[in-house]
Design a protein around this motif. Sequence first.
Motif, PDB file in Angstrom:
ATOM      1  N   LYS A 211       0.863  -1.198  -0.012  1.00 14.25           N
ATOM      2  CA  LYS A 211      -0.100  -0.186   0.112  1.00 14.25           C
ATOM      3  C   LYS A 211       0.876   1.188  -0.117  1.00 14.25           C
ATOM      4  CE  LYS A 211      -3.565   2.408   2.560  1.00 14.25           C
ATOM      5  NZ  LYS A 211      -4.466   2.516   3.575  1.00 14.25           N
ATOM      6  N   THR A 212       2.015   1.395   0.961  1.00 14.33           N
ATOM      7  CA  THR A 212       2.750   2.525   0.930  1.00 14.33           C
ATOM      8  C   THR A 212       3.655   2.602  -0.479  1.00 14.33           C
ATOM      9  OG1 THR A 212       4.643   1.316   1.639  1.00 14.33           O
ATOM     10  CG2 THR A 212       3.102   2.248   3.274  1.00 14.33           C
ATOM     11  N   LYS A 213       3.692   1.555  -0.964  1.00 14.69           N
ATOM     12  CA  LYS A 213       4.484   1.517  -2.303  1.00 14.69           C
ATOM     13  C   LYS A 213       3.537   2.318  -3.366  1.00 14.69           C
ATOM     14  CE  LYS A 213       7.766  -1.967  -1.365  1.00 14.69           C
ATOM     15  NZ  LYS A 213       7.556  -1.729   0.103  1.00 14.69           N
ATOM     16  N   ILE A 214       2.361   2.124  -3.329  1.00 15.51           N
ATOM     17  CA  ILE A 214       1.582   2.320  -4.335  1.00 15.51           C
ATOM     18  C   ILE A 214       1.335   3.937  -4.045  1.00 15.51           C
ATOM     19  CG2 ILE A 214      -0.946   2.549  -5.141  1.00 15.51           C
ATOM     20  CD1 ILE A 214      -0.965  -0.637  -4.647  1.00 15.51           C
ATOM     21  N   GLU A 215       1.228   4.420  -2.609  1.00 17.43           N
ATOM     22  CA  GLU A 215       1.124   5.781  -2.405  1.00 17.43           C
ATOM     23  C   GLU A 215       2.161   6.545  -2.871  1.00 17.43           C
ATOM     24  OE1 GLU A 215      -1.358   5.041   1.947  1.00 17.43           O
ATOM     25  OE2 GLU A 215       0.961   5.578   1.945  1.00 17.43           O
ATOM     26  N   ALA A 216       3.206   5.877  -2.688  1.00 16.74           N
ATOM     27  CA  ALA A 216       4.514   6.520  -3.352  1.00 16.74           C
ATOM     28  C   ALA A 216       4.471   6.823  -4.789  1.00 16.74           C
ATOM     29  CB  ALA A 216       5.703   5.662  -2.996  1.00 16.74           C
ATOM     30  N   ALA A 217       3.950   5.729  -5.455  1.00 15.09           N
ATOM     31  CA  ALA A 217       3.904   5.934  -6.912  1.00 15.09           C
ATOM     32  C   ALA A 217       2.848   6.901  -7.212  1.00 15.09           C
ATOM     33  CB  ALA A 217       3.593   4.138  -7.399  1.00 15.09           C
ATOM     34  N   GLU A 218       1.827   6.927  -6.528  1.00 18.43           N
ATOM     35  CA  GLU A 218       0.907   8.119  -6.919  1.00 18.43           C
ATOM     36  C   GLU A 218       1.612   9.515  -6.913  1.00 18.43           C
ATOM     37  OE1 GLU A 218      -3.696   8.864  -6.157  1.00 18.43           O
ATOM     38  OE2 GLU A 218      -2.687   7.809  -4.384  1.00 18.43           O
ATOM     39  N   LYS A 219       2.415   9.658  -5.884  1.00 17.87           N
ATOM     40  CA  LYS A 219       3.060  10.862  -5.633  1.00 17.87           C
ATOM     41  C   LYS A 219       3.931  11.122  -6.855  1.00 17.87           C
ATOM     42  CE  LYS A 219       3.147  11.174  -0.519  1.00 17.87           C
ATOM     43  NZ  LYS A 219       2.141  10.192  -0.029  1.00 17.87           N
ATOM     44  N   ALA A 220       4.607  10.334  -7.137  1.00 16.60           N
ATOM     45  CA  ALA A 220       5.702  10.275  -7.970  1.00 16.60           C
ATOM     46  C   ALA A 220       5.040  10.493  -9.450  1.00 16.60           C
ATOM     47  CB  ALA A 220       6.711   9.025  -8.101  1.00 16.60           C
ATOM     48  N   ILE A 221       4.120   9.609  -9.814  1.00 19.88           N
ATOM     49  CA  ILE A 221       3.927  10.037 -11.066  1.00 19.88           C
ATOM     50  C   ILE A 221       3.012  11.093 -11.479  1.00 19.88           C
ATOM     51  CG2 ILE A 221       3.474   7.430 -11.645  1.00 19.88           C
ATOM     52  CD1 ILE A 221       0.515   7.456 -11.220  1.00 19.88           C
ATOM     53  N   SER A 222       2.359  11.800 -10.486  1.00 23.19           N
ATOM     54  CA  SER A 222       1.752  12.820 -10.338  1.00 23.19           C
ATOM     55  C   SER A 222       2.819  14.171 -10.709  1.00 23.19           C
ATOM     56  CB  SER A 222       0.810  13.349  -9.419  1.00 23.19           C
ATOM     57  OG  SER A 222       1.757  13.426  -8.163  1.00 23.19           O
ATOM     58  N   HIS A 223       3.916  13.678 -10.488  1.00 20.40           N
ATOM     59  CA  HIS A 223       5.217  14.904 -10.747  1.00 20.40           C
ATOM     60  C   HIS A 223       5.782  14.516 -12.072  1.00 20.40           C
ATOM     61  CE1 HIS A 223       8.702  17.070  -9.942  1.00 20.40           C
ATOM     62  NE2 HIS A 223       8.135  17.774  -9.147  1.00 20.40           N
ATOM     63  N   GLY A 224       5.362  13.355 -12.873  1.00 19.56           N
ATOM     64  CA  GLY A 224       5.917  13.280 -14.338  1.00 19.56           C
ATOM     65  C   GLY A 224       7.113  12.064 -14.071  1.00 19.56           C
ATOM     66  N   ILE A 225       7.158  11.207 -12.770  1.00 18.35           N
ATOM     67  CA  ILE A 225       8.118  10.356 -12.571  1.00 18.35           C
ATOM     68  C   ILE A 225       7.469   8.891 -12.752  1.00 18.35           C
ATOM     69  CG2 ILE A 225       9.858   9.478 -10.798  1.00 18.35           C
ATOM     70  CD1 ILE A 225       9.430  12.226  -9.634  1.00 18.35           C
ATOM     71  N   ASP A 226       8.200   8.105 -13.898  1.00 13.89           N
ATOM     72  CA  ASP A 226       7.781   6.696 -14.269  1.00 13.89           C
ATOM     73  C   ASP A 226       8.370   6.116 -12.762  1.00 13.89           C
ATOM     74  OD1 ASP A 226       6.750   6.796 -16.439  1.00 13.89           O
ATOM     75  OD2 ASP A 226       8.640   6.875 -17.568  1.00 13.89           O
ATOM     76  N   THR A 227       7.579   5.166 -12.056  1.00 13.18           N
ATOM     77  CA  THR A 227       7.809   4.345 -10.968  1.00 13.18           C
ATOM     78  C   THR A 227       7.727   2.925 -11.169  1.00 13.18           C
ATOM     79  OG1 THR A 227       6.935   6.366  -9.620  1.00 13.18           O
ATOM     80  CG2 THR A 227       7.119   4.219  -8.565  1.00 13.18           C
ATOM     81  N   PHE A 228       8.928   2.391 -10.723  1.00 11.55           N
ATOM     82  CA  PHE A 228       8.830   0.664 -10.705  1.00 11.55           C
ATOM     83  C   PHE A 228       8.609   0.144  -9.484  1.00 11.55           C
ATOM     84  CE2 PHE A 228      11.033   2.144 -14.665  1.00 11.55           C
ATOM     85  CZ  PHE A 228      10.447   1.115 -15.776  1.00 11.55           C
ATOM     86  N   ILE A 229       8.148  -0.929  -9.310  1.00  8.24           N
ATOM     87  CA  ILE A 229       8.057  -1.658  -8.173  1.00  8.24           C
ATOM     88  C   ILE A 229       8.498  -2.858  -8.630  1.00  8.24           C
ATOM     89  CG2 ILE A 229       6.899  -2.917  -6.228  1.00  8.24           C
ATOM     90  CD1 ILE A 229       4.788  -0.482  -6.320  1.00  8.24           C
ATOM     91  N   VAL A 230       9.845  -3.431  -7.904  1.00  4.87           N
ATOM     92  CA  VAL A 230      10.519  -4.612  -8.517  1.00  4.87           C
ATOM     93  C   VAL A 230      11.129  -5.440  -7.059  1.00  4.87           C
ATOM     94  CG1 VAL A 230      11.181  -3.421 -10.482  1.00  4.87           C
ATOM     95  CG2 VAL A 230      12.586  -3.303  -8.434  1.00  4.87           C
ATOM     96  N   ASN A 231      11.592  -6.762  -7.595  1.00  4.85           N
ATOM     97  CA  ASN A 231      11.965  -7.508  -6.635  1.00  4.85           C
ATOM     98  C   ASN A 231      13.585  -7.000  -6.493  1.00  4.85           C
ATOM     99  OD1 ASN A 231      13.154  -9.671  -4.975  1.00  4.85           O
ATOM    100  ND2 ASN A 231      11.311 -10.880  -5.643  1.00  4.85           N
ATOM    101  N   GLY A 232      14.004  -6.575  -5.346  1.00  6.62           N
ATOM    102  CA  GLY A 232      15.268  -6.230  -5.005  1.00  6.62           C
ATOM    103  C   GLY A 232      16.257  -7.364  -4.613  1.00  6.62           C
ATOM    104  N   PHE A 233      15.575  -8.368  -4.266  1.00  8.30           N
ATOM    105  CA  PHE A 233      16.409  -9.805  -4.027  1.00  8.30           C
ATOM    106  C   PHE A 233      17.004 -10.596  -5.195  1.00  8.30           C
ATOM    107  CE2 PHE A 233      13.665  -8.354  -0.446  1.00  8.30           C
ATOM    108  CZ  PHE A 233      14.503  -8.784   0.680  1.00  8.30           C
ATOM    109  N   GLU A 234      16.321 -10.417  -6.274  1.00  9.11           N
ATOM    110  CA  GLU A 234      16.955 -10.733  -7.635  1.00  9.11           C
ATOM    111  C   GLU A 234      17.883 -10.042  -8.340  1.00  9.11           C
ATOM    112  OE1 GLU A 234      13.455 -12.196  -9.612  1.00  9.11           O
ATOM    113  OE2 GLU A 234      12.798 -13.332  -8.058  1.00  9.11           O
ATOM    114  N   GLU A 235      19.240 -10.902  -8.712  1.00 10.94           N
ATOM    115  CA  GLU A 235      20.010  -9.846  -9.616  1.00 10.94           C
ATOM    116  C   GLU A 235      19.665  -9.513 -10.826  1.00 10.94           C
ATOM    117  OE1 GLU A 235      23.826 -11.789  -9.367  1.00 10.94           O
ATOM    118  OE2 GLU A 235      23.817 -12.252  -7.353  1.00 10.94           O
ATOM    119  N   THR A 236      18.689 -10.516 -11.480  1.00  6.32           N
ATOM    120  CA  THR A 236      18.347 -10.402 -12.929  1.00  6.32           C
ATOM    121  C   THR A 236      17.390  -8.898 -12.943  1.00  6.32           C
ATOM    122  OG1 THR A 236      16.353 -11.930 -12.332  1.00  6.32           O
ATOM    123  CG2 THR A 236      18.401 -12.570 -13.444  1.00  6.32           C
ATOM    124  N   THR A 237      16.978  -8.636 -11.954  1.00  7.11           N
ATOM    125  CA  THR A 237      15.889  -7.289 -11.787  1.00  7.11           C
ATOM    126  C   THR A 237      16.629  -6.125 -12.669  1.00  7.11           C
ATOM    127  OG1 THR A 237      14.730  -7.891 -10.059  1.00  7.11           O
ATOM    128  CG2 THR A 237      15.062  -5.854 -10.499  1.00  7.11           C
TER     129      THR A 237
END
Length: 364
Positions: A211-237
């Motif tokens: 939920k907090t990640k979506i809140e963050a994405a909403e803040k960012a995209i309204s400023h013109g910032i593409d936002t990725f949520i990704v798995n930080g535990f995988e090197e291939t990311t």
Amino acid sequence: MKKSKRIVIKIGSALIAPEQDGCRSRYLLSIAQFIVRCRTRGIEVILVSSGSVAAGSHLFPNTENATIAVKKAMAAAGQTEMMATWDRFFDFPSAQILLTHGDLRDRERYTSIRETIFTLLDHGILPIINENDTVTTDDLKVGDNDNLSAMVAAAADADTLIICSDVKGLYNKNPNLHADAELIPEVTVITEEIYDMAGCPTSKVGTGGMKTKIEAAEKAISHGIDTFIVNGFEETTFDLLLAGNNPGTVFLASETPMQEAVHWMTHTASEQGELVVEDDYDMSDEHAVLSGESITEVKGEFSVGDTVLVRSEDGTRLAKATTNYSSCLLNFLAEQDESPISEKIQDSIGPVISEQDIALLEKS
């Protein structure tokens, strides 16, 4: 990512100190290599790194029942270890910036933060940002570094925000509970349905869930910032990101982003009080100003230059705005009887809120 010039990457506590026994390089090495490779390609990077409390917890006994004071001490001890760990990975300088929401919601300090970040980037120094858990209070804290990273991305005029999670991205249902959960690769508009898909936090270390990640994405995209949520535990990311592919969920930036000052007022500044206006007052007029005659009630205590909420008598949130007058003066004017003195005061006073200082809120 191929078009990115400046990115913010947010790392959570579970990546920094997965066992809560100090910082570990297990997951950080691939992230550090990603940062190095971005900089080699001419992409400026800002790192928002959680983990000070988790990194310092092993230095204190009985952490499960730790008091607030002990947690602040954990943060103080863990912050130095965390910075030393990051610094070990790089052959270029880094700088520590510790913030509270009190710093971000004050316009003068917010501007100072922007200038510091820009100056560090101009000199090839990696800004590493965290919430200042040692001094923050309930009134001053952001609470999670997902939202902090979005505020930082907006302040830094970034074009991409990468939020590292323990799952690939946003699923239509909790993937830890449902085998048929499907990853949503792209989101163009954040709706209530999108929020409903957000599950509870699964990490034992971090404080932010989906939920907090979506809140963050909403803040960012309204400023013109593409936002990725990704798995930080995988090197291939990080290989996929650098190749221009989407390894998780991307929230696409708004085609009509908010201006910087309006975005700050809407998503970063917190209201210090309220101005209640008549139900038929129209805030949507592009030349709207708010005069004293339209205000029916003043709530809270605030000073000149503070951010206030403007709402109608029926409770509808209309706008956030910077007030030209204090609550003390506005209450004084409201209490005056009609008299030559009060009329002179009313005639001489300018608008309570000026048109350039209003950020309209979407009606729910």
